[in-house]
Structure formats: structure tokens, C-alpha cells
Design an enzyme around this catalytic site. Structure first.
Site, PDB file in Angstrom:
ATOM      1  CE  LYS A 187      -4.368  -0.541   2.655  1.00 36.18           C
ATOM      2  NZ  LYS A 187      -4.743  -0.379   3.870  1.00 36.18           N
TER       3      LYS A 187
HETATM    4  C1  E4P Z   1      -8.507  -0.205   3.538  1.00 35.36           C
HETATM    5  O1  E4P Z   1      -7.579  -0.776   3.218  1.00 35.36           O
HETATM    6  C2  E4P Z   1      -8.413   0.379   5.240  1.00 35.36           C
HETATM    7  O2  E4P Z   1      -7.567  -0.164   5.970  1.00 35.36           O
HETATM    8  C3  E4P Z   1      -9.621   0.726   5.605  1.00 35.36           C
HETATM    9  O3  E4P Z   1     -10.830   0.533   4.754  1.00 35.36           O
HETATM   10  C4  E4P Z   1      -9.596   2.136   6.417  1.00 35.36           C
HETATM   11  O4  E4P Z   1     -10.964   2.396   6.790  1.00 35.36           O
HETATM   12  P1  E4P Z   1     -11.198   3.264   7.962  1.00 35.36           P
HETATM   13  O5  E4P Z   1      -9.948   3.903   8.458  1.00 35.36           O
HETATM   14  O6  E4P Z   1     -12.227   4.437   7.576  1.00 35.36           O
HETATM   15  O7  E4P Z   1     -11.710   2.159   9.224  1.00 35.36           O
END
Ligand code: E4P
Length: 191
Positions: A83
Site C-alpha cells: 500500500k
Molecule cells: C483499507 O485498506 C483501509 O484499511 C480501511 O478501509 C480504512 O478505513 P477506516 O480508516 O475508515 O476504517
């Protein structure tokens, strides 16, 4: 549409694996920190447990160290996806990782314009954050629908991963929009 768990909790992963519906996992630094273990040990355990892609997030803000960190993360397992954030440095590091043959997930995407940038650097996955858009009184699902339509019209290969989902109806609507993947915390799946 594939279902991913947004977690670093191995018990949640094992439970959803038992149902036979888990196709992958997304992690982020907050989730990994919650496990109170060495992050590398957490990632390795998840990579072994999951028969599918596991996104591991870089934390370095500058392009050079982010690239180096991405290379190390990719080496943790064949199913690792790196990522990188939707920032200028994230795009630079991401493009270099793609050139090395490493699969990247461009995360923290909040608009169709950003999703076009992710596709243009050859991202394997783009992650629009629906819930976070809703939090600031924007329409996350509308952004997702636009991204899916653009990718379709432009024949981009990048997979659309609907992220920051908060409830089962988000998953249903993401499926209707044509998302390739939906990721949600375990609590969302057992509501
Ligand atoms: C996805 O890869 C993210 O980890 C996740 O969906 C983050 O979302 P949030 O911070 O709104 O929970």
C-alpha cells in the site's frame, strides 16, 4: 466481487476463512498496532493464513524510503500487496515499485481524479475510502460509482477496492456499482 477483511486480527481471519468467503485482507498501521506485536510477525502470520492478496501499508512519507520499505514488504510473501498513499511521493514510489514488478494498492483515494492517477501508474488496486467521504458529508458511494464507470470506459486493469466500509449495505451497494473487491471490518460482517 471479492470479500476482504479489514483487520490484523488473526482470529477474525481464521473465523471468516472457516465460512469459505474470505478472498483477501487489508491491513493498515492502526490495525497492526492494535495487535501489540512486532508488525513483521503480524504481517507474516496473516500472509500465511490467507489464501489471497494481503495489503501491507508503507509508513515512510518520502518517496525514496517509501520505495525501500515497499520492496521489503513485498518480500514478506508472494501474496503481499504494497500500500502506498495517494500523495506525490506515494505516486513516485508506487510507480517505481510497479516497474520492479511489485503489486501496489494506492490507498487514501477520495476522488475519481485521484483514481485516474492510480490507474495511470499501473496500480494493481485502487482504494477509494467511502466511509471517510461520508464522514465529511460527501457521497462516498457516488465517487465509487464514478470510479467504476471511468475504469470501465477507459479499460483500466486496476482493481477497484471499496474501502472504509462501515455496514453490510455498503458492501451490497459496492457490488452493484461494480467494485472488484470490498473490504470491511469483521464487525460489519457479523452485524
Ligand atoms: C483499507 O485498506 C483501509 O484499511 C480501511 O478501509 C480504512 O478505513 P477506516 O480508516 O475508515 O476504517
Amino acid at each position: 466481487m471479492k470479500l476482504f477483511l479489514d483487520t490484523a486480527d488473526i482470529d477474525e481471519i481464521r473465523e471468516m476463512n472457516r465460512w469459505g468467503v474470505l478472498s483477501g485482507v487489508t491491513t493498515n498501521p492502526t490495525l497492526v498496532h492494535k495487535e501489540r506485536m512486532d508488525p513483521e510477525a503480524v504481517w507474516k502470520e496473516i500472509l500465511t493464513e490467507v489464501d489471497g492478496d494481503v495489503s501491507l501499508e508503507t509508513t515512510e512519507p518520502q518517496a525514496d524510503p517509501m520505495y525501500e520499505q515497499g520492496v521489503s514488504l513485498a518480500q514478506l510473501g508472494p501474496n503481499a500487496v504494497v500500500k502506498v498513499p495517494m500523495t506525490p511521493d506515494g505516486l513516485e514510489a508506487g510507480k517505481r515499485l510497479v516497474k520492479d514488478g511489485i503489486r501496489i494498492n494506492v490507498t487514501l483515494v477520495f476522488s475519481p481524479a485521484q483514481a485516474i492517477l492510480a490507474a495511470e501508474i499501473g496500480a494493481y488496486i485502487v482504494s477509494p475510502f467511502l466511509g471517510r467521504l461520508d464522514d465529511v458529508a460527501a457521497d462516498g458511494m457516488y465517487a465509487l460509482r464514478q470510479i467504476c464507470e471511468i475504469y470501465d470506459v477507459q479499460s483500466y486493469d486496476t482493481n477497484v477496492l471499496a474501502a472504509s466500509l462501515r455496514h453490510p449495505m455498503h458492501v451490497v451497494e459496492a457490488a452493484l456499482a461494480g467494485a472488484d473487491i470490498a473490504t470491511m471490518p469483521y464487525e460489519g460482517f457479523v452485524k
